[in-house]
Design a protein around this motif. Sequence first.
Motif, mmCIF file in Angstrom:
data_model
loop_
_atom_site.group_PDB
_atom_site.id
_atom_site.type_symbol
_atom_site.label_atom_id
_atom_site.label_comp_id
_atom_site.label_asym_id
_atom_site.label_seq_id
_atom_site.Cartn_x
_atom_site.Cartn_y
_atom_site.Cartn_z
ATOM 1 N N GLN A 181 0.836 -1.206 0.000
ATOM 2 C CA GLN A 181 0.000 0.000 0.000
ATOM 3 C C GLN A 181 0.872 1.258 0.000
ATOM 4 O O GLN A 181 0.590 2.215 -0.723
ATOM 5 N N THR A 182 1.916 1.240 0.800
ATOM 6 C CA THR A 182 2.833 2.374 0.853
ATOM 7 C C THR A 182 3.529 2.561 -0.490
ATOM 8 O O THR A 182 3.604 3.673 -1.010
ATOM 9 N N ALA A 183 4.047 1.467 -1.045
ATOM 10 C CA ALA A 183 4.747 1.545 -2.334
ATOM 11 C C ALA A 183 3.822 2.058 -3.424
ATOM 12 O O ALA A 183 4.213 2.903 -4.237
ATOM 13 N N GLU A 184 2.597 1.571 -3.430
ATOM 14 C CA GLU A 184 1.634 2.033 -4.441
ATOM 15 C C GLU A 184 1.374 3.532 -4.295
ATOM 16 O O GLU A 184 1.344 4.262 -5.278
ATOM 17 N N GLY A 185 1.197 3.976 -3.053
ATOM 18 C CA GLY A 185 0.952 5.397 -2.808
ATOM 19 C C GLY A 185 2.111 6.279 -3.228
ATOM 20 O O GLY A 185 1.921 7.441 -3.584
ATOM 21 N N LEU A 186 3.311 5.722 -3.199
ATOM 22 C CA LEU A 186 4.502 6.487 -3.577
ATOM 23 C C LEU A 186 4.906 6.257 -5.035
ATOM 24 O O LEU A 186 5.870 6.846 -5.511
ATOM 25 N N GLY A 187 4.190 5.368 -5.709
ATOM 26 C CA GLY A 187 4.514 5.092 -7.108
ATOM 27 C C GLY A 187 5.750 4.225 -7.293
ATOM 28 O O GLY A 187 6.414 4.306 -8.324
ATOM 29 N N VAL A 188 6.051 3.392 -6.302
ATOM 30 C CA VAL A 188 7.211 2.496 -6.385
ATOM 31 C C VAL A 188 6.729 1.149 -6.905
ATOM 32 O O VAL A 188 5.852 0.526 -6.307
ATOM 33 N N GLU A 189 7.313 0.702 -8.010
ATOM 34 C CA GLU A 189 6.965 -0.600 -8.572
ATOM 35 C C GLU A 189 7.790 -1.677 -7.865
ATOM 36 O O GLU A 189 9.020 -1.591 -7.812
ATOM 37 N N LEU A 190 7.108 -2.665 -7.339
ATOM 38 C CA LEU A 190 7.767 -3.717 -6.570
ATOM 39 C C LEU A 190 8.061 -4.937 -7.439
ATOM 40 O O LEU A 190 7.290 -5.245 -8.351
#
Length: 110
Positions: free
Chosen positions: A81-90
């Motif tokens: 959720q945090t990565a998505e909110g920051l636009g970080v592709e995992l």
Amino acid sequence: MLLRRMAVLIAATGLLALPGTTALAAPSDQDASYLKAAHQSNLAEIAGGKIAQQKGTSEQVKNLGARFIADHTKLDTALRQTAEGLGVELPSAPNSEQQALAQRRRPDFQ
């Protein structure tokens, strides 16, 4: 060690996704790298938990495997959720070192 990693992840996730903020700054390269590495670690721990459940010879090991799956799934949900909110592709899988370790334990791991 595991509890310390979990505490750091929870703290970092909480700091990156502060409630009530309207816009978050783009993450630094260091932040993005951390999120990716933490996600891969969660994936590896979940896979390890599955191996423990399938290959464990005692109920204690199988129960510990279930605990790893539950705990790291919960942590990874918050991290994603945090990565998505920051636009970080995992990444979609553990790193090659983590995969090699699991391969030694379970030949059909992917």
